[in-house]
Scaffold this active site. Structure first.
Site, PDB file in Angstrom:
ATOM      1  N   ARG A   1      34.221  32.017  41.393  1.00 13.31           N
ATOM      2  CA  ARG A   1      34.703  32.886  41.859  1.00 13.31           C
ATOM      3  C   ARG A   1      34.541  33.410  43.341  1.00 13.31           C
ATOM      4  O   ARG A   1      34.218  34.535  43.848  1.00 13.31           O
ATOM      5  CB  ARG A   1      34.771  33.792  40.868  1.00 13.31           C
ATOM      6  CG  ARG A   1      35.175  33.663  39.351  1.00 13.31           C
ATOM      7  CD  ARG A   1      36.603  33.235  38.718  1.00 13.31           C
ATOM      8  NE  ARG A   1      36.965  34.848  38.875  1.00 13.31           N
ATOM      9  CZ  ARG A   1      36.958  35.510  38.409  1.00 13.31           C
ATOM     10  NH1 ARG A   1      36.267  35.507  37.579  1.00 13.31           N
ATOM     11  NH2 ARG A   1      38.045  36.146  38.978  1.00 13.31           N
TER      12      ARG A   1
ATOM     13  N   CYS B   1      31.136  33.021  37.617  1.00 16.14           N
ATOM     14  CA  CYS B   1      30.621  33.805  35.964  1.00 16.14           C
ATOM     15  C   CYS B   1      30.569  32.658  35.605  1.00 16.14           C
ATOM     16  O   CYS B   1      31.531  31.848  35.385  1.00 16.14           O
ATOM     17  CB  CYS B   1      31.792  35.125  36.366  1.00 16.14           C
ATOM     18  SG  CYS B   1      33.445  34.068  36.109  1.00 16.14           S
TER      19      CYS B   1
ATOM     20  N   ASP C   1      45.292  33.263  32.119  1.00 13.76           N
ATOM     21  CA  ASP C   1      44.853  34.139  31.174  1.00 13.76           C
ATOM     22  C   ASP C   1      45.044  34.174  29.679  1.00 13.76           C
ATOM     23  O   ASP C   1      44.967  35.231  28.615  1.00 13.76           O
ATOM     24  CB  ASP C   1      44.736  35.956  31.022  1.00 13.76           C
ATOM     25  CG  ASP C   1      43.981  35.881  33.331  1.00 13.76           C
ATOM     26  OD1 ASP C   1      44.294  36.765  33.491  1.00 13.76           O
ATOM     27  OD2 ASP C   1      43.282  35.093  32.861  1.00 13.76           O
TER      28      ASP C   1
ATOM     29  N   ARG D   1      36.296  44.531  27.641  1.00 14.55           N
ATOM     30  CA  ARG D   1      36.432  44.977  29.021  1.00 14.55           C
ATOM     31  C   ARG D   1      37.884  44.841  29.072  1.00 14.55           C
ATOM     32  O   ARG D   1      38.371  46.022  30.290  1.00 14.55           O
ATOM     33  CB  ARG D   1      35.716  43.490  29.106  1.00 14.55           C
ATOM     34  CG  ARG D   1      34.516  43.789  29.571  1.00 14.55           C
ATOM     35  CD  ARG D   1      33.804  42.408  30.535  1.00 14.55           C
ATOM     36  NE  ARG D   1      34.804  42.912  31.494  1.00 14.55           N
ATOM     37  CZ  ARG D   1      34.267  42.065  33.345  1.00 14.55           C
ATOM     38  NH1 ARG D   1      33.105  41.302  32.762  1.00 14.55           N
ATOM     39  NH2 ARG D   1      34.799  42.039  34.593  1.00 14.55           N
TER      40      ARG D   1
ATOM     41  N   LYS E   1      44.923  46.358  32.469  1.00 13.08           N
ATOM     42  CA  LYS E   1      44.146  46.106  33.088  1.00 13.08           C
ATOM     43  C   LYS E   1      43.631  45.984  34.857  1.00 13.08           C
ATOM     44  O   LYS E   1      44.188  46.667  35.346  1.00 13.08           O
ATOM     45  CB  LYS E   1      42.722  45.395  32.570  1.00 13.08           C
ATOM     46  CG  LYS E   1      41.667  44.138  32.980  1.00 13.08           C
ATOM     47  CD  LYS E   1      40.715  43.811  32.066  1.00 13.08           C
ATOM     48  CE  LYS E   1      41.269  42.361  32.872  1.00 13.08           C
ATOM     49  NZ  LYS E   1      40.544  41.937  33.733  1.00 13.08           N
ATOM     50  N   ASN E   2      45.443  44.521  34.658  1.00 13.49           N
ATOM     51  CA  ASN E   2      44.549  44.000  36.246  1.00 13.49           C
ATOM     52  C   ASN E   2      45.055  44.777  36.888  1.00 13.49           C
ATOM     53  O   ASN E   2      45.288  44.460  38.370  1.00 13.49           O
ATOM     54  CB  ASN E   2      44.960  42.478  36.067  1.00 13.49           C
ATOM     55  CG  ASN E   2      43.629  41.654  35.564  1.00 13.49           C
ATOM     56  OD1 ASN E   2      43.005  41.956  35.202  1.00 13.49           O
ATOM     57  ND2 ASN E   2      44.611  39.978  35.576  1.00 13.49           N
TER      58      ASN E   2
HETATM   59  C1  EPZ Z   1      42.846  38.043  38.489  1.00 13.06           C
HETATM   60  O1  EPZ Z   1      41.284  37.239  39.590  1.00 13.06           O
HETATM   61  C2  EPZ Z   1      42.808  38.113  37.417  1.00 13.06           C
HETATM   62  N1  EPZ Z   1      41.478  39.797  37.906  1.00 13.06           N
HETATM   63  C3  EPZ Z   1      42.289  37.256  36.525  1.00 13.06           C
HETATM   64  O2  EPZ Z   1      42.039  38.073  35.279  1.00 13.06           O
HETATM   65  C4  EPZ Z   1      42.874  36.104  36.669  1.00 13.06           C
HETATM   66  O3  EPZ Z   1      42.467  35.052  35.919  1.00 13.06           O
HETATM   67  C5  EPZ Z   1      43.323  35.917  38.265  1.00 13.06           C
HETATM   68  O4  EPZ Z   1      43.509  36.533  39.031  1.00 13.06           O
HETATM   69  C6  EPZ Z   1      44.814  34.875  37.618  1.00 13.06           C
HETATM   70  O5  EPZ Z   1      45.302  35.134  37.740  1.00 13.06           O
HETATM   71  C7  EPZ Z   1      42.116  40.684  38.081  1.00 13.06           C
HETATM   72  O6  EPZ Z   1      42.745  40.605  38.332  1.00 13.06           O
HETATM   73  C8  EPZ Z   1      40.772  41.642  37.541  1.00 13.06           C
HETATM   74  P1  EPZ Z   1      42.630  35.158  42.047  1.00 13.06           P
HETATM   75  P2  EPZ Z   1      41.307  37.333  40.993  1.00 13.06           P
HETATM   76  O7  EPZ Z   1      42.269  35.190  43.472  1.00 13.06           O
HETATM   77  O8  EPZ Z   1      41.574  38.276  41.844  1.00 13.06           O
HETATM   78  C9  EPZ Z   1      40.726  30.877  43.632  1.00 13.06           C
HETATM   79  C10 EPZ Z   1      40.898  38.892  32.726  1.00 13.06           C
HETATM   80  O9  EPZ Z   1      41.266  37.509  32.600  1.00 13.06           O
HETATM   81  N2  EPZ Z   1      39.885  32.051  45.073  1.00 13.06           N
HETATM   82  O10 EPZ Z   1      43.415  34.649  42.105  1.00 13.06           O
HETATM   83  O11 EPZ Z   1      39.648  37.119  40.542  1.00 13.06           O
HETATM   84  C11 EPZ Z   1      39.591  31.383  43.160  1.00 13.06           C
HETATM   85  O12 EPZ Z   1      38.751  30.970  42.502  1.00 13.06           O
HETATM   86  C12 EPZ Z   1      40.633  38.669  34.659  1.00 13.06           C
HETATM   87  O13 EPZ Z   1      42.071  39.882  33.413  1.00 13.06           O
HETATM   88  C13 EPZ Z   1      38.904  31.386  46.102  1.00 13.06           C
HETATM   89  O14 EPZ Z   1      39.115  29.767  45.986  1.00 13.06           O
HETATM   90  O15 EPZ Z   1      41.726  35.171  40.965  1.00 13.06           O
HETATM   91  C14 EPZ Z   1      40.692  30.792  41.818  1.00 13.06           C
HETATM   92  O16 EPZ Z   1      40.367  29.435  41.830  1.00 13.06           O
HETATM   93  C15 EPZ Z   1      39.849  36.879  34.675  1.00 13.06           C
HETATM   94  N3  EPZ Z   1      39.062  32.079  47.328  1.00 13.06           N
HETATM   95  C16 EPZ Z   1      42.184  30.947  42.663  1.00 13.06           C
HETATM   96  O17 EPZ Z   1      41.858  31.220  43.498  1.00 13.06           O
HETATM   97  C17 EPZ Z   1      39.096  33.488  46.871  1.00 13.06           C
HETATM   98  O18 EPZ Z   1      38.762  34.343  47.940  1.00 13.06           O
HETATM   99  C18 EPZ Z   1      42.634  32.633  41.556  1.00 13.06           C
HETATM  100  O19 EPZ Z   1      42.037  33.703  41.947  1.00 13.06           O
HETATM  101  C19 EPZ Z   1      39.591  33.774  46.308  1.00 13.06           C
HETATM  102  C20 EPZ Z   1      40.097  33.089  44.897  1.00 13.06           C
END
Ligand code: EPZ
Length: 432
Positions: A121, A116, A308, A400, A22-23
């Site tokens: 997020r 969420c 995850d 999802r 998915k990701n």
């Molecule tokens: C991706 O989300 C995945 N989703 C998530 O999987 C996964 O948990 C996450 O990466 C971490 O591996 C998809 O790929 C669609 P991040 P993403 O940006 O990109 C902070 C699932 O269950 N952050 O790597 O949104 C954020 O708050 C989902 O399949 C900022 O501070 O995650 C978090 O603490 C859930 N500022 C950390 O970084 C930003 O602009 C990692 O988030 C962006 C993120």
């Protein structure tokens, strides 16, 4: 609104095929908008999220055909630079369309995703990258408005408080590939899904060096062409089925587990006492709960232990004698599953981003509520191991990210039945 009815206590046995990631799929679908011609994606998982992303891309004017795990995206009609609140609130990953919008249309108006079930997020790192590339960014009435007559190369870091960001790295990359000149991204995410996006963009004609490293170097090009790509198997689905075998004391073969991307998960299973072994037919996973030992887990960015998989391991460790500690460093609130597991008899305390799991001899089936995708998976795993019947409500969360999970588990002997009723599936809260 569908629910699962699970009769626990059956050790899983047999073979299971893992669907496409998915990701990895979601950013590739957005990246297809960057091409001047159609793109075909093979092994696309049939999920709520991939169907939602297809609707978003159609809304932007592109043509999307999705049948039998093959998706054809023709970006010819891509002209609409707006992703409305109603779409983004259903799936945070909709913001992946921002990069292609800014790069190809020179503008974007995308609803802020908001928080969420697993945390706030933010998207500040996405916006930091876009503005470094020359986009003018404003926040208006809950929307991000970006304007960029022409993007130019820049050097910047995308590392945030929780380390690197998968989403920001993907989104900003999709803008940088068509920017004029050289871009250097420090603090880039190294997840396999980011590497798959880089491989895909290079097939489209992009010039990117450093896949899997902390520093990415991009040389902008004038245009990109469509391409073909087969999506890799989903490492989180594979990990979920490994835990399903371990928690039920079963013995399964996973046909196509992407083991190269699963070191942290496999080594934790070995530490606990489950066995994972490459055999000619695929990856064999088996275990006996009497032989398991507690362990400590800290989630981290790749190649660390994936956030995850945290909920699924919490379900497993709730049945392992002794005390296990789980620290969640990526989404500190990602513990909604703990309260539901405790309703099944687990003994878990959560404080300040850390869960203390005291193993109990058994879980008992109960009616429980799914709150987000991976929490739902944890409840399914607990139900498979519990004594008696577990009813999981709001399984649209699990739909999802897992394709027909109840059918795959039933093919392994699991007693999982989907019960549908007429109530709408409309998500009540903002979705991860
Ligand atoms: C991706 O989300 C995945 N989703 C998530 O999987 C996964 O948990 C996450 O990466 C971490 O591996 C998809 O790929 C669609 P991040 P993403 O940006 O990109 C902070 C699932 O269950 N952050 O790597 O949104 C954020 O708050 C989902 O399949 C900022 O501070 O995650 C978090 O603490 C859930 N500022 C950390 O970084 C930003 O602009 C990692 O988030 C962006 C993120």
């Amino acid at each position: 609104m569908d629910r699962f009815v699970i009769e626990g206590g059956v050790p899983l046995r047999g073979r299971v095929f893992i669907s496409g990631s998915k990701n990895a799929t979601l950013p590739l679908m957005a990246a297809a908008l960057l091409g001047d011609g159609p793109t075909t994606l093979f092994n696309v998982p049939d999920l709520r999220d991939t169907r939602t992303m297809a609707d978003v891309i159609r809304y932007l004017g592109a043509d999307v055909r999705f049948e039998d795990h093959v998706m054809v995206i023709d970006p010819k009609g891509f002209q609409n630079a707006e992703a409305p609140y109603d779409m983004v609130r259903k799936m945070r990953a909709s913001i992946y369309v921002m990069g292609p919008m800014i790069a190809k249309l020179g503008r974007a108006r995308v609803s802020m995703p908001g928080g969420c079930a697993i945390g706030p997020r933010p998207i500040d790192l996405h916006l930091k990258g876009f503005s470094a590339l020359g986009a003018k960014i404003d926040i208006e009435h809950g929307y991000v408005v970006a304007e960029a007559a022409k993007l130019h190369g820049a050097e910047f870091s995308l590392s945030g408080a929780a380390g690197s960001s998968v989403g920001a790295t993907c989104n900003v990359l999709m803008a940088a590939v068509l920017a004029e000149g050289e871009t250097v991204i420090h603090g880039a995410a190294r997840e396999p899904e980011v590497c798959e996006l880089i491989a895909f963009l290079r097939k489209m004609g992009a010039k990117i060096e450093g896949a899997g490293e902390r520093v990415l170097r991009v040389t902008g090009v004038q245009s990109l062409h469509g391409t073909e790509h087969t999506i890799v198997a989903d490492r989180i689905e594979a990990g979920t089925f490994m835990v399903a075998a371990a928690i039920t004391g079963g013995d399964i073969i996973i046909d196509n587990a992407p083991l190269d991307h699963m070191d942290a998960v496999v080594s934790k299973l070995h530490e606990i006492g489950a066995r994972v072994e490459q055999v000619p037919e695929g990856t064999r996973v088996w275990g006996n709960r009497e032989n398991y030992s507690p362990t400590n887990i800290q989630t981290w960015t790749y190649p660390g232990f994936p956030t995850d998989m945290q909920a699924q391991f919490m379900a497993l460790l709730s049945l392992v004698p002794g005390v296990s500690i789980i620290r969640e460093t990526i989404y500190v609130d990602r513990f909604l599953h703990a309260a539901e597991l405790n309703r099944m008899g687990a003994n878990i305390q959560v404080l300040n981003g850390m869960a203390t799991v005291v193993g109990v001899p058994k879980l008992s089936g109960a009616p429980v509520m799914a709150s987000d995708l991976r929490a739902s998976a944890a409840l399914v795993l607990a139900g498979l191991a519990a004594e008696g019947t577990t009813i999981i409500n709001r399984v649209y969360h699990i739909d999802r990210g897992y394709e027909s999970i109840e059918k795959k588990l039933a093919s392994l002997g699991g007693k999982v039945e989907r019960v549908s009723d007429s109530a709408p599936d409309e998500p009540l809260a903002l979705e991860p």
